[in-house]
Design an enzyme around this catalytic site. Structure first.
Site, PDB file in Angstrom:
ATOM      1  N   ASP A 141       0.849  -1.191   0.000  1.00 30.60           N
ATOM      2  CA  ASP A 141       0.000   0.000   0.000  1.00 30.60           C
ATOM      3  C   ASP A 141       0.894   1.255   0.000  1.00 30.60           C
ATOM      4  O   ASP A 141       1.944   1.267   0.657  1.00 30.60           O
ATOM      5  CB  ASP A 141      -0.867  -0.061   1.272  1.00 30.60           C
ATOM      6  N   HIS A 142       0.486   2.278  -0.717  1.00 29.44           N
ATOM      7  CA  HIS A 142       1.216   3.561  -0.754  1.00 29.44           C
ATOM      8  C   HIS A 142       2.708   3.400  -0.953  1.00 29.44           C
ATOM      9  O   HIS A 142       3.511   3.932  -0.179  1.00 29.44           O
ATOM     10  CB  HIS A 142       0.947   4.387   0.520  1.00 29.44           C
TER      11      HIS A 142
HETATM   12  P1  13P Z   1      -7.911   4.209   7.316  1.00 28.58           P
HETATM   13  O1  13P Z   1      -6.721   4.212   8.227  1.00 28.58           O
HETATM   14  O2  13P Z   1      -8.714   5.458   7.413  1.00 28.58           O
HETATM   15  O3  13P Z   1      -8.755   2.988   7.499  1.00 28.58           O
HETATM   16  O4  13P Z   1      -7.372   4.199   5.819  1.00 28.58           O
HETATM   17  C1  13P Z   1      -6.771   3.046   5.322  1.00 28.58           C
HETATM   18  C2  13P Z   1      -6.125   3.304   4.030  1.00 28.58           C
HETATM   19  O5  13P Z   1      -6.659   3.947   3.160  1.00 28.58           O
HETATM   20  C3  13P Z   1      -4.812   2.702   3.817  1.00 28.58           C
HETATM   21  O6  13P Z   1      -4.268   3.050   2.600  1.00 28.58           O
END
Ligand code: 13P
Length: 282
Positions: A82-83
């Site tokens: 992620d990211h």
């Molecule tokens: P939250 O922490 O708001 O659940 O977001 C998760 C997210 O988008 C991780 O990329």
């Protein structure tokens, strides 16, 4: 079943009218709780970790753990970075066997975001992995370390971005933000509907913590096929442990371990029901 490509999971969700929960994990207990919820509800899922969290959970340790859990699961599980912000980290995840990666160039000028995303798409292709990217800016940041201003996605830019990059999934900004919302989010369903009408690939909603059940359902009925949940899982695990101490139920380490698993399990199960992914692994 077991470890699958994220593209397949999301294409099935598009056909089946539901969304796949993408749950961030920090340790083995969260992985165990989320897999347990997925197996019990027969839900396909994505296990993910953000690059910024790897200072707590090193990729070389948590990555193989996530992959092993996916391979042993009785339901389809994709393993996702992620990211991702650096080609170096994205490359490491791909070499470990992650079945998808996100490149987050949302803060970059459009042309730079497109150029970098294309580089990631061509890298991931060599590993048969899927790619998610972001257009517009989701508010906050994954670990709360910076307060990125939310900037809603332009439907025209989303179309152009999807066509020029060839990504498999597109994260959009429609009033959503990472972490706990300071006030109830007012999601821009008008923007979501416009993007969904012009972009064929599955759309991704970040910042799932704090979004109402009603809004989640409207999102996944309007083109959102991957929903990210992070803060809610961390809070559920930590909250279950705190409650366990308050009630005197934690007498030693393995009671603590069980409470962490239980918190992650309950939170994941609740979201799988709201996303209508229950029974979709069959
Ligand atoms: P939250 O922490 O708001 O659940 O977001 C998760 C997210 O988008 C991780 O990329």
């Amino acid at each position: 079943m077991s470890l699958v490509n994220m593209k397949t999971l999301l294409e099935n969700a598009q056909k089946g009218g539901y969304a796949v929960g993408s749950f961030s994990v920090a340790n083995m207990e969260m992985v165990l709780g989320i897999i347990k919820a997925a197996e019990e509800t027969k839900s396909p899922i994505i296990l993910q970790i953000a690059e910024v969290r790897l200072n707590h959970s090193p990729l070389a340790l948590i990555g193989p753990l996530m992959l092993a859990a996916a391979k042993n699961a009785k339901v389809p599980v994709a393993v996702h970075l992620d990211h991702g912000t650096t080609i170096e980290c994205i490359g490491k995840a791909l070499r470990l066997g992650f079945t998808s990666v996100m490149f987050d160039g949302s803060h970059l000028p459009l042309e730079e975001n497109i150029a970098m995303t294309k580089e990631v798409v061509s890298l991931a292709k060599g590993y048969g992995a899927a790619v998610e990217a972001e257009i517009g800016c989701v508010g906050g940041s994954e670990d709360g370390s910076v307060d990125i201003a939310m900037r809603c996605t332009s439907p025209d830019q989303a179309k152009l971005f999807a066509e020029r990059t060839g990504v498999d999934a597109l994260a959009i900004a429609i009033g959503n933000a990472h972490g706990f919302y300071k006030e109830a989010p007012q999601l821009r369903f008008d923007i979501l509907e416009k993007v969904a009408a012009t972009v064929d690939i599955p759309l991704v909603l970040h910042g799932g913590t704090g979004i109402s059940e009603e809004d989640f359902i409207r999102c996944h009925q309007s083109g959102i096929k991957k929903i990210n949940i992070a803060t809610a899982t961390f809070a559920a695990s930590e909250g279950k442990v705190r409650e366990g101490y308050e009630k005197g139920e934690i007498k030693g380490y393995y009671d603590l371990h069980q409470k962490e698993i239980q918190g992650a399990y309950e939170n994941a199960k609740k979201h799988m029901e709201i996303f209508y992914s229950v029974g979709k692994a069959e």
